[in-house]
Design an enzyme around this catalytic site. Structure first.
Site, PDB file in Angstrom:
ATOM      1  NE  ARG A 128      -4.947   0.167   7.950  1.00 34.51           N
ATOM      2  CZ  ARG A 128      -3.854   0.007   7.187  1.00 34.51           C
ATOM      3  NH1 ARG A 128      -3.968  -0.467   5.957  1.00 34.51           N
ATOM      4  NH2 ARG A 128      -2.656   0.289   7.662  1.00 34.51           N
ATOM      5  CD  GLU A 144      -7.140  -6.756   6.729  1.00 35.90           C
ATOM      6  OE1 GLU A 144      -7.869  -5.974   6.094  1.00 35.90           O
ATOM      7  OE2 GLU A 144      -5.910  -6.602   6.858  1.00 35.90           O
ATOM      8  CG  HIS A 165      -3.706  -5.807   4.470  1.00 41.04           C
ATOM      9  ND1 HIS A 165      -4.278  -5.222   5.573  1.00 41.04           N
ATOM     10  CD2 HIS A 165      -2.873  -4.847   3.960  1.00 41.04           C
ATOM     11  CE1 HIS A 165      -3.822  -3.995   5.731  1.00 41.04           C
ATOM     12  NE2 HIS A 165      -2.957  -3.742   4.764  1.00 41.04           N
TER      13      HIS A 165
END
Ligand SMILES: NC(=O)c1ccc[n+]([C@@H]2O[C@H](COP(=O)([O-])OP(=O)(O)OC[C@H]3O[C@@H](n4cnc5c(N)ncnc54)[C@H](OP(=O)(O)O)[C@@H]3O)[C@@H](O)[C@H]2O)c1
Length: 288
Positions: free
Chosen positions: A201, A230, A249
């Site tokens: 993360r 993000e 991602h």
């Protein structure tokens, strides 16, 4: 996922009649909270992702919670290996070059690798690293021997595992302990040539500190599948750094991940129906 529930021996029914809830929306915890408040009889909730941080405030021992931890391990480890090789062998710079350039890059073969996290992704990566003959240190909460790891260290000693590593991989959940665990202090403990790969993360890393470290040669480079913020804004300085590689991602794309989630749902529905322990159980105290 309907088929996955049926394949496990379950029936898809209105929530008032259900014993369990399969929740496929990875964010919007507020909707899940409303649904559970109105349906206190639900005894088990299956969440879709490995990371559960949007839901962590809902999780307690009143009911059983499972998530996707471990199931996306193979595709995510594959990307981590890909990012490590791309970074260490200089592919980020070579791919951006518009003319013939000079030599750069280091071997992954025979290098010192530190993986923070000892779960599904870490175990899959250990298997993939085997032919590279690396010396691997894994850092995790529950220290136990792991196949393919030369050293396993306790979580509170993670800083000790940064110095001397040619490659540091983040593959652990986002919790109060792991948020911002890599700031300038930790980056300065890493080797000047080391690459940092993050497939966990974005919030594990203090982004502004990383930008500074990359601009000033504190570490060799960073390869990030996850960022904070993000999505990373278009004008963010990380985009223009030659020693930074970013993927959006995609550790496990929907195409890769959906069959893996379906298999976990089928398995857990079957186990639930037979009163056996489920897979991917979330520990409410640990938060993962
Ligand atoms: N990029 C992507 O597309 C993608 C996809 C899937 C997952 N992820 C992220 O990757 C994370 C890990 O996934 P996974 O499937 O490997 O999860 P997992 O199987 O639950 O493994 C998590 C590991 O982290 C360890 N850990 C927990 N707290 C720690 C700490 N403070 N320091 C060091 N290790 C710690 C745990 O230790 P113990 O085993 O000793 O308890 C466990 O080994 C997920 O939580 C998610 O955020 C990203």
């Amino acid at each position: 996922m309907y088929d996955a529930i049926v394949a496990g021996g379950g029936h898809v029914v209105p929530i008032a009649e259900a014993e369990a809830l399969v929740w496929l929306e990875p964010r919007h915890a507020d909707r899940l909270e409303d649904m559970l408040d109105a349906n206190e009889h639900i005894g088990w909730v299956q969440l879709p992702f490995a990371g559960i941080e949007p839901f962590v405030h809902l999780i307690n021992s009143d009911r059983l919670w499972t998530c996707g931890k471990g199931i996306y391990a193979e595709p995510v480890a594959e990307l981590a290996l890909c990012l490590a090789l791309a970074g260490m062998r200089g592919l980020g710079s070579y791919a951006r070059a518009t003319r013939w350039t000079g030599e750069s890059g280091r071997n992954l073969i025979g290098s010192n690798v530190t993986i923070l996290g000892g779960g599904g992704i870490s175990q899959a990566m250990l298997r993939m690293l085997e032919p590279f003959g690396c010396h691997v240190t894994v850092v995790r909460n529950h220290v136990e021997e792991m196949e393919g790891a030369d050293v396993v260290l306790a979580a509170e000693r993670y800083v000790d595992a940064l110095a001397g590593a040619d490659l540091v991989v983040l593959a652990l959940p986002l919790t109060a302990e792991t948020e911002e665990m890599i700031s300038l202090t930790e980056l300065e403990m890493m080797e000047k040539h080391a690459w940092l790969v993050n497939v966990a993360r974005g919030k594990h890393i203090v982004t502004d500190d990383l930008v500074w470290a990359l601009q000033n040669g504190v570490i060799g480079g960073a390869a990030l599948d996850v960022t904070h913020p993000e999505p990373l804004p278009d004008d963010h300085p990380l985009w223009s750094l030659p020693n930074c590689i970013i993927t959006p991602h995609v550790g496990a794309t929907l195409e890769m991940g959906d069959p893996l989630l379906a298999a976990r749902i089928t398995k857990n529905v079957h186990l639930f129906a037979h009163d056996e322990p489920l897979q991917g159980v979330v520990d409410p105290d640990l938060g993962y």
